[in-house]
Each structure stands twice: as C-alpha cells, then as structure tokens.
Design an enzyme around this catalytic site. Structure first.
Site, PDB file in Angstrom:
ATOM      1  N   LYS A 126      54.803  32.483 -35.125  1.00  0.00           N
ATOM      2  CA  LYS A 126      53.381  32.615 -34.556  1.00  0.00           C
ATOM      3  C   LYS A 126      52.332  31.354 -35.242  1.00  0.00           C
ATOM      4  O   LYS A 126      51.488  31.104 -34.876  1.00  0.00           O
ATOM      5  CB  LYS A 126      53.040  33.928 -35.078  1.00  0.00           C
ATOM      6  CG  LYS A 126      53.326  35.033 -34.376  1.00  0.00           C
ATOM      7  CD  LYS A 126      52.895  35.174 -33.187  1.00  0.00           C
ATOM      8  CE  LYS A 126      53.021  36.568 -32.118  1.00  0.00           C
ATOM      9  NZ  LYS A 126      52.338  36.478 -31.070  1.00  0.00           N
ATOM     10  N   SER A 159      62.625  35.160 -34.218  1.00  0.00           N
ATOM     11  CA  SER A 159      61.185  34.787 -34.204  1.00  0.00           C
ATOM     12  C   SER A 159      60.700  35.155 -35.445  1.00  0.00           C
ATOM     13  O   SER A 159      59.369  34.600 -35.610  1.00  0.00           O
ATOM     14  CB  SER A 159      60.556  35.571 -33.014  1.00  0.00           C
ATOM     15  OG  SER A 159      60.743  36.908 -32.809  1.00  0.00           O
TER      16      SER A 159
END
Length: 325
Positions: free
Chosen positions: A60, A310
């Site tokens: 992110k 991720s």
C-alpha cells in the site's frame, strides 16, 4: 456538468512510469524469494514477491505515496482523508509524514490493533466507526466535505492504482515473465495495477486475482460482468474486507485480468502457517491468498508462478492463534 474521467481515457503506461519515478528512493525494492519446499509441494516454480518487506509492511505504501506526491500545493495544504482497515491507513499516514501532508483516517473499530497503533504512530488522526452501523465511504465523504479535505480512497484512485502497479514491474525485472501471477484481491487496486503492468510488459503472463470465498464480490463481478457487493464479510483476511470493486478497478479487472479464484478460510490459515514454518516469512492472511490458492489446488501448480505477498501486518496475538494446530 463535468463528466467523470473513465478508465479507458487514462494513459496508463505513462501514469505508471510517472509513479515509478516518484517512488524511486522512497518505496523499497522488495525481494523475490524462492522456496524449494514450496516448489515441490505445489509442483511449480514459485516466485514470491515479498511486499511484506515494503515500508509500513505492505504494498500500500506504493499507491499512497504516489497519490500524495501527485497532489498540487493547495490540496497538500488542505489535508487528506481516507478510509481503511489498516494497511492503506498506515501507508498514507507514513507518506503524509514524509511529504508534510496532514492525514485523517476513518477506521473500523474492529481493525487490528497493530495497524491502528501504527497509523497513530505515523502521526495521522484516526476516527473510529462501527462497520455494522455505517459505511466508511459515507463517513469519510461527509468528513471530507465538512473539513474541506481531499479524499484518497484505498484502491479506487488512478494514482493509487499506478503506484501499486510498480510492484509487478519490479517482479518482472527481477525474475522475468512468469506464466501466471497470483494477486490478493479486495478492492483490486493491486490487481488492476498488476494486470496493467503485465499487459504492457509481460503480455503472455496470466494475471489471476485471489479472494476469500466469504468475500467473493470481485469474483462474482468478474464472472457476471455486473458489479456485485458484499457487506462486512466475515473473513480472517481483514485487508480484503472491501464492499465492492470501484469506478476505476471494476472495468480494469474485467478487461485485463485473466481469471478470479476464491479460497476457503482454512486454506488461508494453512498458507499463513506454511509461509511461517517453511519459508520463515511472516505474512498476514490477506497477503497469503495467492499461496492459499496454490496449496489448496484452487490454482494448478504448473510452470512458473509469481505470487505477490501483499503484506505482513499481523499482530502477535493473531499470528500465535493462527500458528497453533
């Protein structure tokens, strides 16, 4: 009335190139790891793109920093608001601190404590809400209007998508073009960006999105061609508890993604355990979705398979529970 810009009107190749320039020296170039045990277990050559080692512990940061760096001076001075269960919140808070932009985050009151504490630690204001009573989109939108803040959502934003696309670019440069690339999927900012990167630079690679069975809105949207929703899904993968794909991500997914696959909660837990015990990687449940698909057989283990891990933002108490047989 000004018509909204549509995804097909964006020069995505240029947008991603600009994101790469902005992130140079800011985002970490995360490693690609290989595991002989995993290769033997799934019957494929697996490339693990370790975004759990990214700044703030998840991919992110790429999209958050890029979106903030693209703002003009007036927008920076006004401040930015977002809604996030944690990883985007942390990333935007850290990027805001680096760029001297004040950040406000609307966060569910059941968000993991490690993510909430990190967001506060990076200097953001956190506003809690009950996800059973109101939606984060409505609350953040109302606060943005009241305070005159710029809204940068977690995934449905062109500069966020372009920033996330840089993870796949790195993987291609580090390890070449895999046959398949598996991507954890919530709102599909990472999936959209990955699919765009492969479209431009690795056209033979099949990009497959992975999401929990109990949070399968993206899969249903992909299959039906119509936007589907889910409300507060009860998945352990808290980072993908998004209500639906968005204005930007839905058309990008339907156009550039090869397939969508779902995995069970048990498969997600098994993947977290496997990564911790056999590869010594701490990966949060959302980040382990691709590995869950391989270990469970939801995605066949053939050829060369890239997997984006991720994120790694899981608190010690949750991780200890997951690791207990």
């Amino acid at each position: 009335m000004t018509q909204p810009v549509m995804p097909e009107q964006i020069d995505w190749r240029q947008r991603i190139a600009l994101a790469r320039e902005r992130l140079a020296g800011q985002a970490r170039v995360t490693p690609v790891m290989r595991s002989g045990t995993m290769n033997r277990t799934v019957g494929a050559s697996v490339l693990l793109k370790c975004e759990n080692f990214q700044r703030t512990g998840a991919f992110k940061f790429r999209g958050a920093y890029n979106a903030l760096a693209a703002l003009d001076d007036d927008a920076r001075g006004a401040g930015v608001i977002t809604h996030s269960s944690g990883n985007h919140a942390q990333a935007l808070a850290r990027a805001g601190a680096l760029l001297d932009i004040p950040i406000t985050v609307v966060m569910p009151d059941n968000a993991p404590r490690v993510k909430r504490d990190a967001t506060l630690g990076y200097g953001a204001e956190v506003i809690s809400y009950d996800p059973g009573k109101q939606t984060r989109e409505e609350l953040s939108g109302a606060i943005a209007d009241e305070r005159g803040l710029v809204l940068i959502p977690p995934y449905d934003h062109p500069d966020v998508i372009a920033g996330q696309a840089t993870a796949a670019l790195e993987l291609l440069e580090q390890a070449g073009e895999p046959d398949v690339l598996l991507v954890p999927t919530g709102g599909a900012g990472l999936l959209s960006g990955t699919a765009l990167s492969c479209h431009f630079h690795a056209p033979r690679c099949r990009v497959i999105g992975i999401e929990p069975e109990v949070a399968d809105d993206a899969t249903r949207s992909f299959r039906s061609g119509h936007l589907q929703t889910v409300h507060n899904p009860p998945t352990i993968a808290d980072g993908v508890r998004t209500p639906s794909l968005g204005h930007w991500t839905f058309p990008l997914v339907t156009r550039y993604v090869a397939d969508m696959v779902t995995v069970s909660e048990e498969a997600i837990i098994d993947a977290v355990r496997f990564l911790a015990s056999r590869t010594k990687l701490v990966v949060e449940p959302s980040g382990a979705l691709g590995v869950a698909a391989l270990l469970s057989g939801a995605v066949p283990g053939n050829g060369s398979i890239g997997v984006i891990l991720s994120g790694g933002n899981v608190d010690a108490a949750t991780l200890s529970r997951l690791l207990v047989d």
